[in-house]
Design an enzyme around this catalytic site. Structure first.
Site, PDB file in Angstrom:
ATOM      1  N   ARG A 220     -27.874  50.552 -39.888  1.00  0.00           N
ATOM      2  CA  ARG A 220     -27.046  51.672 -39.480  1.00  0.00           C
ATOM      3  C   ARG A 220     -25.868  51.860 -40.533  1.00  0.00           C
ATOM      4  O   ARG A 220     -25.666  51.051 -41.398  1.00  0.00           O
ATOM      5  CB  ARG A 220     -26.349  51.310 -38.166  1.00  0.00           C
ATOM      6  CG  ARG A 220     -27.200  51.283 -37.046  1.00  0.00           C
ATOM      7  CD  ARG A 220     -26.441  50.780 -35.756  1.00  0.00           C
ATOM      8  NE  ARG A 220     -26.241  49.284 -35.777  1.00  0.00           N
ATOM      9  CZ  ARG A 220     -25.882  48.614 -34.723  1.00  0.00           C
ATOM     10  NH1 ARG A 220     -25.455  49.443 -33.586  1.00  0.00           N
ATOM     11  NH2 ARG A 220     -25.370  47.110 -34.653  1.00  0.00           N
TER      12      ARG A 220
ATOM     13  N   GLU B 294     -32.432  45.723 -38.447  1.00  0.00           N
ATOM     14  CA  GLU B 294     -31.668  47.340 -37.999  1.00  0.00           C
ATOM     15  C   GLU B 294     -30.747  47.435 -38.890  1.00  0.00           C
ATOM     16  O   GLU B 294     -30.055  46.624 -39.494  1.00  0.00           O
ATOM     17  CB  GLU B 294     -30.851  46.789 -36.800  1.00  0.00           C
ATOM     18  CG  GLU B 294     -31.624  46.320 -35.599  1.00  0.00           C
ATOM     19  CD  GLU B 294     -30.951  45.877 -34.305  1.00  0.00           C
ATOM     20  OE1 GLU B 294     -31.384  45.650 -33.328  1.00  0.00           O
ATOM     21  OE2 GLU B 294     -29.596  45.812 -34.556  1.00  0.00           O
TER      22      GLU B 294
ATOM     23  N   HIS C 107     -21.059  37.586 -24.991  1.00  0.00           N
ATOM     24  CA  HIS C 107     -22.088  38.254 -25.698  1.00  0.00           C
ATOM     25  C   HIS C 107     -22.260  38.118 -27.368  1.00  0.00           C
ATOM     26  O   HIS C 107     -22.936  38.444 -27.823  1.00  0.00           O
ATOM     27  CB  HIS C 107     -22.243  39.555 -25.405  1.00  0.00           C
ATOM     28  CG  HIS C 107     -22.916  40.211 -24.140  1.00  0.00           C
ATOM     29  ND1 HIS C 107     -23.374  39.082 -23.312  1.00  0.00           N
ATOM     30  CD2 HIS C 107     -22.972  41.268 -23.673  1.00  0.00           C
ATOM     31  CE1 HIS C 107     -23.775  39.871 -22.359  1.00  0.00           C
ATOM     32  NE2 HIS C 107     -23.673  40.931 -22.178  1.00  0.00           N
TER      33      HIS C 107
ATOM     34  N   GLU D 290     -29.953  55.363 -36.987  1.00  0.00           N
ATOM     35  CA  GLU D 290     -30.154  53.987 -36.965  1.00  0.00           C
ATOM     36  C   GLU D 290     -31.930  53.811 -36.986  1.00  0.00           C
ATOM     37  O   GLU D 290     -32.556  54.505 -36.642  1.00  0.00           O
ATOM     38  CB  GLU D 290     -29.941  53.514 -35.505  1.00  0.00           C
ATOM     39  CG  GLU D 290     -30.267  51.934 -35.337  1.00  0.00           C
ATOM     40  CD  GLU D 290     -30.316  51.064 -34.008  1.00  0.00           C
ATOM     41  OE1 GLU D 290     -29.201  50.585 -33.833  1.00  0.00           O
ATOM     42  OE2 GLU D 290     -31.055  51.498 -33.381  1.00  0.00           O
TER      43      GLU D 290
HETATM   44  C1  LIG Z   1     -27.412  43.578 -26.921  1.00  0.00           C
HETATM   45  C2  LIG Z   1     -26.197  43.433 -27.916  1.00  0.00           C
HETATM   46  C3  LIG Z   1     -25.993  44.643 -29.048  1.00  0.00           C
HETATM   47  C4  LIG Z   1     -24.735  44.637 -29.565  1.00  0.00           C
HETATM   48  N1  LIG Z   1     -24.467  45.667 -30.218  1.00  0.00           N
HETATM   49  C5  LIG Z   1     -23.507  45.821 -31.014  1.00  0.00           C
HETATM   50  C6  LIG Z   1     -23.203  47.203 -31.544  1.00  0.00           C
HETATM   51  O1  LIG Z   1     -23.663  48.101 -31.647  1.00  0.00           O
HETATM   52  N2  LIG Z   1     -22.241  46.821 -32.406  1.00  0.00           N
HETATM   53  C7  LIG Z   1     -20.999  46.126 -32.460  1.00  0.00           C
HETATM   54  O2  LIG Z   1     -20.276  46.101 -33.048  1.00  0.00           O
HETATM   55  N3  LIG Z   1     -21.352  44.976 -31.614  1.00  0.00           N
HETATM   56  C8  LIG Z   1     -22.535  44.858 -30.990  1.00  0.00           C
HETATM   57  N4  LIG Z   1     -22.577  43.715 -30.389  1.00  0.00           N
HETATM   58  C9  LIG Z   1     -21.755  42.555 -30.384  1.00  0.00           C
HETATM   59  C10 LIG Z   1     -20.580  42.667 -29.370  1.00  0.00           C
HETATM   60  O3  LIG Z   1     -19.731  43.756 -29.747  1.00  0.00           O
HETATM   61  C11 LIG Z   1     -19.718  41.464 -29.287  1.00  0.00           C
HETATM   62  O4  LIG Z   1     -20.414  40.594 -29.463  1.00  0.00           O
HETATM   63  C12 LIG Z   1     -18.525  41.627 -28.454  1.00  0.00           C
HETATM   64  O5  LIG Z   1     -17.527  40.478 -28.923  1.00  0.00           O
HETATM   65  C13 LIG Z   1     -19.019  41.153 -27.162  1.00  0.00           C
HETATM   66  O6  LIG Z   1     -18.066  41.451 -26.106  1.00  0.00           O
HETATM   67  P1  LIG Z   1     -17.636  40.277 -24.997  1.00  0.00           P
HETATM   68  O7  LIG Z   1     -17.211  41.062 -23.683  1.00  0.00           O
HETATM   69  O8  LIG Z   1     -19.018  39.750 -24.402  1.00  0.00           O
HETATM   70  O9  LIG Z   1     -16.830  39.279 -25.617  1.00  0.00           O
HETATM   71  P2  LIG Z   1     -17.186  37.916 -25.484  1.00  0.00           P
HETATM   72  O10 LIG Z   1     -18.235  37.415 -26.454  1.00  0.00           O
HETATM   73  O11 LIG Z   1     -16.772  37.185 -24.277  1.00  0.00           O
HETATM   74  O12 LIG Z   1     -15.695  37.628 -26.560  1.00  0.00           O
HETATM   75  C14 LIG Z   1     -15.833  37.843 -27.918  1.00  0.00           C
HETATM   76  C15 LIG Z   1     -14.666  37.384 -28.709  1.00  0.00           C
HETATM   77  O13 LIG Z   1     -13.547  38.365 -28.388  1.00  0.00           O
HETATM   78  C16 LIG Z   1     -12.367  37.414 -27.691  1.00  0.00           C
HETATM   79  N5  LIG Z   1     -11.843  37.928 -26.666  1.00  0.00           N
HETATM   80  C17 LIG Z   1     -12.417  38.627 -25.460  1.00  0.00           C
HETATM   81  N6  LIG Z   1     -11.304  39.132 -25.010  1.00  0.00           N
HETATM   82  C18 LIG Z   1     -10.284  39.210 -25.508  1.00  0.00           C
HETATM   83  C19 LIG Z   1      -8.779  39.412 -25.316  1.00  0.00           C
HETATM   84  N7  LIG Z   1      -8.806  40.054 -24.235  1.00  0.00           N
HETATM   85  N8  LIG Z   1      -8.074  39.084 -25.990  1.00  0.00           N
HETATM   86  C20 LIG Z   1      -8.172  38.579 -27.245  1.00  0.00           C
HETATM   87  N9  LIG Z   1      -9.552  37.915 -27.585  1.00  0.00           N
HETATM   88  C21 LIG Z   1     -10.497  38.381 -26.705  1.00  0.00           C
HETATM   89  C22 LIG Z   1     -13.096  35.934 -27.355  1.00  0.00           C
HETATM   90  O14 LIG Z   1     -12.337  34.869 -27.346  1.00  0.00           O
HETATM   91  C23 LIG Z   1     -14.351  35.956 -28.492  1.00  0.00           C
HETATM   92  O15 LIG Z   1     -13.643  35.349 -29.628  1.00  0.00           O
HETATM   93  C24 LIG Z   1     -23.803  43.474 -29.443  1.00  0.00           C
HETATM   94  C25 LIG Z   1     -24.112  42.464 -28.600  1.00  0.00           C
HETATM   95  C26 LIG Z   1     -25.162  42.418 -27.874  1.00  0.00           C
HETATM   96  C27 LIG Z   1     -25.373  41.086 -27.113  1.00  0.00           C
END
Ligand SMILES: Cc1cc2nc3c(=O)[nH]c(=O)nc-3n(C[C@H](O)[C@H](O)[C@H](O)COP(=O)(O)OP(=O)(O)OC[C@H]3O[C@@H](n4cnc5c(N)ncnc54)[C@H](O)[C@@H]3O)c2cc1C
Length: 603
Positions: free
Chosen positions: A467, A465, A127, A320
């Site tokens: 916050r 947005e 994400h 927010e």
């Molecule tokens: C609709 C939406 C709303 C959101 N709202 C918020 C919010 O309110 N606040 C906020 O802070 N963020 C928000 N986000 C962003 C979200 O928190 C980050 O994008 C987060 O990294 C997504 O997690 P993921 O599991 O999809 O990780 P991925 O996108 O799969 O990975 C993100 C990063 O983390 C690394 N990673 C993942 N797992 C590990 C691990 N085990 N060890 C080391 N590195 C790792 C990956 O290599 C990559 O670099 C939002 C995203 C979306 C799509």
């Protein structure tokens, strides 16, 4: 190779017209039915061709079947799978991906990768906006294996403490963790709005919420208002042992100085387990407002009254504001700590109460499709339709006044919402300056929108947005010797202890909207200059930043100087950016845990 490709963005979208990659992604985002009328734009493929390609290709590129990476450890499930991030701006087809059962499997993969010359990328739900996992310059033939933590590494265990804590696998979702905590009468004070993300992904990029204590509020034991990263009491990571010349799992506690580099790490290590500090659970009331004008909410400090953004922060601490483009009244959400159900509140026992924002209404989808098909000037209509859908939805679902266990209003957005590009940053400032920060942001954003509109340009068609969260302080952690995450955007500024608040501003738009990169670049440069006299600007790691008119993550000066400097100010040589990079290299000397963006940002 373009500048953007070198730095990992590799965007195929020009700043002047919708490109192929963004077209496909957005078409997917609004659904197959809606997408049918979406496929022709200025820089697009001929009618019909795009749909045909979509039907035959797994994602957007050419499919690619290769022989498996030679010598990959047997017994670990390995397959080719497309990588597509949430906003669809990063797409790589058929990447070799594995699903380890446990930390020992990750160690085996890491040790294999060193000999085989492969990079390993931890992967959650994909994400993230910033391409810290893979970039568009990579293909299925690139020597990289993704490691999907979401299938097996999802354990959760309460640690009764003290301190009260939960030990989790990196692939556990925020929604699962908050539900598990709730079942144990526990919770977290400040969390991201989205539940379908992994804790590993949230921690990597210092995930944050929208909460600070209200005026006069005494936080519960264990509550912290900074990032998810700063909640970590200890973690297990896969690191290089120079004595054995092999990777192994090591445990890092907060008293180990190196840990502060591993809390927010941008995917520069592999975390296999973490223990998070928690608190007793709370009930929250979440009230929505749609009749307060932006002019009132974001008034300049001199004229701000009891309906100003900062006054809501003072009264409730958790706020927010979402403002759709070219509309005058934001959707304001205000959470307050509320042990018992107020008479008129609706009791909610589940998260994601705003159905209208998770399932795109037809009235909105139709205009999104107009924009994508080459009519960016439909942005004002889109804003009006979104505002109308919000008011109607809040009314129809009795969502204006919700009450329940914290997670049921803390989690309010699902991945099914409209997929948008997002530029993000944060301003660290005094609590007394919150109104000044938001009023100046709103004034600049509005004037730039007007000036672009006068030139017939509509770069922003999504909302803004706003916050507020707290900062990351070691003192908030119930572990001896805790230091704050070294490269968290919320890292405290010890030379400015009066900066106790963080104002997050996000600007959203449909990926590929013409002139969006120009707009992001102007706003980013303005923010750096404007807030320097009374605060500090940092980038929001998960989002779009370091913009040039060619795209995000693309400004070489920002990537190699400005952003690193943010973590050098008031930091000693055993705390700063360069020191943190040294820790990553010491724990991963072969740099197997890197993406192309790391090669530039964390060389
Ligand atoms: C609709 C939406 C709303 C959101 N709202 C918020 C919010 O309110 N606040 C906020 O802070 N963020 C928000 N986000 C962003 C979200 O928190 C980050 O994008 C987060 O990294 C997504 O997690 P993921 O599991 O999809 O990780 P991925 O996108 O799969 O990975 C993100 C990063 O983390 C690394 N990673 C993942 N797992 C590990 C691990 N085990 N060890 C080391 N590195 C790792 C990956 O290599 C990559 O670099 C939002 C995203 C979306 C799509």
């Amino acid at each position: 190779m373009s500048h953007g490709e070198e730095n990992g963005s590799g965007s195929s979208t020009s700043s002047r017209g919708f490109g192929r990659r963004s077209f496909l992604g957005t078409a997917t985002a609004v659904g197959v039915g809606a997408a049918a009328g979406v496929l022709v734009g200025r820089d697009s493929l001929p009618p019909g061709e795009l749909a045909a390609r979509q039907a035959t290709l797994r994602l957007t590129g050419d499919s690619c079947t290769l022989t498996p990476p030679p010598g990959f450890p047997s017994g670990i499930s390995l397959y080719q799978q497309g990588y597509q991030n949430w906003s669809t701006e990063t797409v790589v087809d058929d990447v070799w991906t594995c699903a380890p059962s446990n930390a020992a499997d990750v160690v085996a993969v890491a040790n294999w990768a060193v000999g085989a010359g492969y990079r390993i990328r931890p992967r959650g739900f994909m994400h993230n906006w910033a391409p810290f996992t893979v970039s568009n310059t990579q293909t299925c033939a690139s020597p990289v294996v993704l490691v999907d933590t979401t299938t097996c590494m999802v354990s959760m265990e309460m640690i009764s403490g003290p301190p009260l804590a939960v030990k989790v696998g990196p692939g556990a979702t925020m929604e699962a963790i908050l539900g598990f905590l709730e079942g144990n009468n526990a919770g977290l004070a400040s969390v991201p709005a989205v539940g379908q993300i992994t804790i590993g992904g949230a921690m990597a990029i210092d995930g944050h919420g929208a909460a600070v204590p209200a005026d006069g509020e005494t936080p519960l034991t264990g509550q912290a208002f900074g990032s998810i990263s700063n909640l970590v009491l200890s973690l297990d990571a896969v690191v290089w042992n120079s004595a054995t010349s092999a990777f192994e799992v090591q445990t890092f506690t907060r008293s180990d100085p190196r840990t502060k580099a591993l809390l927010t790490h941008l995917g520069r290590t592999f975390v296999t387990s973490m223990t998070l500090q928690a608190s007793a659970n709370q009930n929250l009331r979440c009230q929505s407002y749609t009749s307060i004008s932006a002019a009132t909410l974001f008034a300049s400090p001199g004229s701000a009254g009891s309906q100003s953004f900062a006054s809501f922060v003072g009264r409730a601490g958790r706020v927010e504001a979402i403002l759709y483009p070219f509309t005058s009244n934001p959707w304001l959400k205000v959470w307050s700590v509320c042990p018992n159900k107020p008479l008129l509140s609706r009791h909610t026992t589940t998260p994601y109460n705003y159905v209208f924002s998770d399932i795109i209404p037809q009235s909105v989808a139709v205009i999104v499709n107009q924009i994508i098909s080459g009519h960016p000037e439909a942005a004002p209509s889109l804003g009006a339709a979104e505002y109308a859908a919000t008011v109607a939805g809040l009314t129809a679902f009795l969502d204006y006044d919700l009450w329940g266990a914290a997670k049921n209003t803390q989690l309010y957005i699902q991945a099914s919402t409209l997929r948008l590009a997002e530029g993000g940053g944060v301003v660290l400032c005094k609590r007394a300056d919150i109104q000044r920060v938001v009023s100046e942001f709103y004034a600049k954003y509005s004037s730039l929108m007007t000036s672009y509109q006068q030139q017939g340009k509509y770069p922003m068609n999504g909302p803004i947005e706003i916050r507020v969260s707290g900062l990351d302080h070691g003192s908030a952690v119930q572990a001896s010797g805790a230091e704050p995450p070294a490269i968290s955007a919320l890292l405290e500024r010890t030379d400015h202890p009066e900066w106790d608040s963080a104002v997050w501003t996000n600007m959203l738009t449909i990926p590929g909207t013409p002139y969006a990169y120009d707009f992001y670049t102007e706003m980013g440069n303005w923010a750096r200059a404007n807030y320097a006299s009374y605060g500090a600007v940092r980038v929001e790691w998960s989002k779009g930043w370091a913009h040039t008119t060619a795209g995000p993550w693309n400004d070489n000066t920002a990537l190699t100087q400005t952003i690193p400097n943010d973590f050098r100010v008031a930091r000693t040589s055993t705390q700063n950016w360069d020191w943190a990079l040294g820790v990553y290299d010491a724990l991963d000397p072969h740099r197997i845990f890197t993406s192309p963006l790391h090669d530039t940002l964390t060389p």
